[in-house]
Design an enzyme around this catalytic site. Sequence first.
Site, PDB file in Angstrom:
ATOM      1  N   GLY A   1       1.063  -2.384   4.358  1.00 37.50           N
ATOM      2  CA  GLY A   1       1.675  -0.922   3.954  1.00 37.50           C
ATOM      3  C   GLY A   1       2.373  -0.780   5.223  1.00 37.50           C
ATOM      4  N   SER A   2       2.347   0.114   6.130  1.00 41.04           N
ATOM      5  CA  SER A   2       3.471   0.069   7.330  1.00 41.04           C
ATOM      6  C   SER A   2       4.715  -1.223   7.506  1.00 41.04           C
ATOM      7  CB  SER A   2       3.217   0.265   8.291  1.00 41.04           C
ATOM      8  OG  SER A   2       2.215   0.006   8.492  1.00 41.04           O
TER       9      SER A   2
ATOM     10  N   HIS B   1      -8.606   1.818  -3.769  1.00 41.85           N
ATOM     11  CA  HIS B   1      -9.465   1.837  -3.164  1.00 41.85           C
ATOM     12  C   HIS B   1      -9.952   3.208  -2.819  1.00 41.85           C
ATOM     13  CE1 HIS B   1     -10.107   0.684   1.545  1.00 41.85           C
ATOM     14  NE2 HIS B   1     -10.814   1.157   1.154  1.00 41.85           N
TER      15      HIS B   1
ATOM     16  N   ASP C   1      -4.613   4.000  -2.045  1.00 44.54           N
ATOM     17  CA  ASP C   1      -5.575   4.266  -0.898  1.00 44.54           C
ATOM     18  C   ASP C   1      -6.052   5.936  -1.411  1.00 44.54           C
ATOM     19  OD1 ASP C   1      -6.160   2.470   0.651  1.00 44.54           O
ATOM     20  OD2 ASP C   1      -3.970   2.473   1.087  1.00 44.54           O
TER      21      ASP C   1
ATOM     22  N   ASP D   1      -7.442  -5.433   4.264  1.00 47.53           N
ATOM     23  CA  ASP D   1      -6.685  -4.558   4.124  1.00 47.53           C
ATOM     24  C   ASP D   1      -6.815  -4.285   5.987  1.00 47.53           C
ATOM     25  OD1 ASP D   1      -5.306  -2.397   3.482  1.00 47.53           O
ATOM     26  OD2 ASP D   1      -7.409  -1.062   2.442  1.00 47.53           O
ATOM     27  N   GLY D   2      -4.887  -3.839   6.205  1.00 46.81           N
ATOM     28  CA  GLY D   2      -5.471  -3.191   7.063  1.00 46.81           C
ATOM     29  C   GLY D   2      -4.445  -4.372   8.398  1.00 46.81           C
ATOM     30  N   GLY D   3      -3.712  -3.790   9.051  1.00 49.22           N
ATOM     31  CA  GLY D   3      -2.970  -4.143  10.586  1.00 49.22           C
ATOM     32  C   GLY D   3      -2.130  -5.480   9.740  1.00 49.22           C
TER      33      GLY D   3
ATOM     34  N   MET E   1     -12.004   5.404  -0.899  1.00 49.03           N
ATOM     35  CA  MET E   1     -12.662   6.020   0.400  1.00 49.03           C
ATOM     36  C   MET E   1     -13.406   7.371   0.445  1.00 49.03           C
ATOM     37  SD  MET E   1      -9.765   4.733   2.835  1.00 49.03           S
ATOM     38  CE  MET E   1      -8.357   4.235   1.115  1.00 49.03           C
TER      39      MET E   1
ATOM     40  N   MET F   1     -12.326  -4.587   5.269  1.00 48.30           N
ATOM     41  CA  MET F   1     -11.067  -3.928   5.891  1.00 48.30           C
ATOM     42  C   MET F   1     -11.104  -4.848   7.889  1.00 48.30           C
ATOM     43  SD  MET F   1     -10.528  -1.527   4.073  1.00 48.30           S
ATOM     44  CE  MET F   1      -9.301  -0.927   5.564  1.00 48.30           C
TER      45      MET F   1
ATOM     46  N   GLY G   1      -8.656   4.871   7.014  1.00 51.26           N
ATOM     47  CA  GLY G   1      -8.334   6.472   7.149  1.00 51.26           C
ATOM     48  C   GLY G   1      -7.342   6.593   7.680  1.00 51.26           C
TER      49      GLY G   1
ATOM     50  N   HIS H   1      -1.514  -1.308  -4.322  1.00 54.77           N
ATOM     51  CA  HIS H   1      -2.905  -0.373  -3.512  1.00 54.77           C
ATOM     52  C   HIS H   1      -2.486   0.858  -2.946  1.00 54.77           C
ATOM     53  CE1 HIS H   1      -6.383  -1.137  -1.707  1.00 54.77           C
ATOM     54  NE2 HIS H   1      -5.402  -0.155  -0.691  1.00 54.77           N
TER      55      HIS H   1
ATOM     56  N   GLY I   1      -3.068   4.954   8.048  1.00 52.69           N
ATOM     57  CA  GLY I   1      -2.036   3.294   7.804  1.00 52.69           C
ATOM     58  C   GLY I   1      -1.495   2.996   9.448  1.00 52.69           C
ATOM     59  N   GLY I   2      -1.297   2.096   9.480  1.00 48.52           N
ATOM     60  CA  GLY I   2      -0.292   1.843  11.284  1.00 48.52           C
ATOM     61  C   GLY I   2      -1.045   1.371  12.213  1.00 48.52           C
TER      62      GLY I   2
ATOM     63  N   MET J   1      -8.136   8.653  -0.722  1.00 50.59           N
ATOM     64  CA  MET J   1      -9.142   9.284   0.436  1.00 50.59           C
ATOM     65  C   MET J   1      -9.664  10.818   0.066  1.00 50.59           C
ATOM     66  SD  MET J   1      -7.262   8.179   4.012  1.00 50.59           S
ATOM     67  CE  MET J   1      -6.368   6.687   4.129  1.00 50.59           C
TER      68      MET J   1
ATOM     69  N   SER K   1       0.898  -2.069   0.144  1.00 49.53           N
ATOM     70  CA  SER K   1       0.200  -0.048  -0.039  1.00 49.53           C
ATOM     71  C   SER K   1       0.743   1.526   0.096  1.00 49.53           C
ATOM     72  CB  SER K   1      -0.825  -0.257   1.158  1.00 49.53           C
ATOM     73  OG  SER K   1      -1.854   1.553   1.601  1.00 49.53           O
TER      74      SER K   1
HETATM   75  C1  DX5 Z   1      -6.253   2.318   5.397  1.00 48.89           C
HETATM   76  C2  DX5 Z   1      -5.658   2.157   3.747  1.00 48.89           C
HETATM   77  C3  DX5 Z   1      -5.022   0.905   3.760  1.00 48.89           C
HETATM   78  C4  DX5 Z   1      -3.702   1.478   4.348  1.00 48.89           C
HETATM   79  C5  DX5 Z   1      -3.213  -0.244   5.518  1.00 48.89           C
HETATM   80  O1  DX5 Z   1      -7.326   3.206   5.469  1.00 48.89           O
HETATM   81  O2  DX5 Z   1      -6.908   1.596   3.477  1.00 48.89           O
HETATM   82  O3  DX5 Z   1      -4.981   0.315   2.649  1.00 48.89           O
HETATM   83  O4  DX5 Z   1      -2.528   1.269   3.990  1.00 48.89           O
HETATM   84  O5  DX5 Z   1      -1.722   0.261   6.282  1.00 48.89           O
HETATM   85  P1  DX5 Z   1      -1.379  -0.961   7.221  1.00 48.89           P
HETATM   86  O6  DX5 Z   1      -1.200  -1.822   6.216  1.00 48.89           O
HETATM   87  O7  DX5 Z   1      -0.150  -0.503   7.704  1.00 48.89           O
HETATM   88  O8  DX5 Z   1      -2.186  -1.508   8.273  1.00 48.89           O
HETATM   89 ZN    ZN Z   2      -6.791   0.745   1.500  1.00 48.57          ZN
END
Ligand code: DX5
Ligand code: ZN
Length: 224
Positions: free
Chosen positions: A196-197, A65, A34, A174-176, A67, A136, A141, A32, A143-144, A36, A7
Amino acid sequence: MVEILPSLLAADFARLGEQIDQVTHAGVNFLHFDVMDGHFVPNISFGLPVLESLRKRTRLALDVHLMFSDADTFAPRFVAAGADCVSVHQEACPHIDRTLRLIQSEGARAGVVLNPATPLATLEHVLPIVDYVLLMSVNPGYGGQKFIPYVLDKVRALRDWRDRLGLSFAIEIDGGISVDNVGKVAEAGVTWVVAGSSVFGAPDPGRAASEMKQAALDALARRA
Ligand code: DX5
Ligand code: ZN
């Protein structure tokens, strides 16, 4: 087949091209992206001009993605800007049937996204037309954030439902996600893993992506 989708939200935006090269050399097939709007989610990221630049720079599949509160209007514009896959939130799209079909008619794969607390049942009527479902595993909204464990049950239930219906859409999460939980999500039925992170926050993003993929494949092999 498990895909790791780095991401770009977690990348260093001043070095985007270089960061993309790092994960490309590691063999990833998707990025990916994102988007927003500061309205549907309480944050803003990047948008159409950045996607257009990346399209010229990479041949990897671009998974957008959205949002966005107004995803119905914007989704086709992201396809035109070079997206290969566009996902829209069930919670944000009053005309989701039309939006999904529009994304496909513009030539991209169409996905529907659910926030962690949105029930799977809301997808009943669009499941036969989607190319993928994104679940999700954090509230969107940022990352991390920390992975929300009950989403694993949602993944299993969605996989079983898909198999009962004889459908073949991909399941994305997606996420964590990190090397520590990627095995569990792959076992539950996810094939597209956004990270992502845990990728761009690592000293060597390419290596981090490869290690995650290997961890997922190892978990699946142990189960087989
Ligand atoms: C959050 C995003 C994710 C984000 C995930 O709203 O949709 O794609 O980048 O980040 P990590 O992998 O750090 O949770
Ligand atoms: Zn995403």
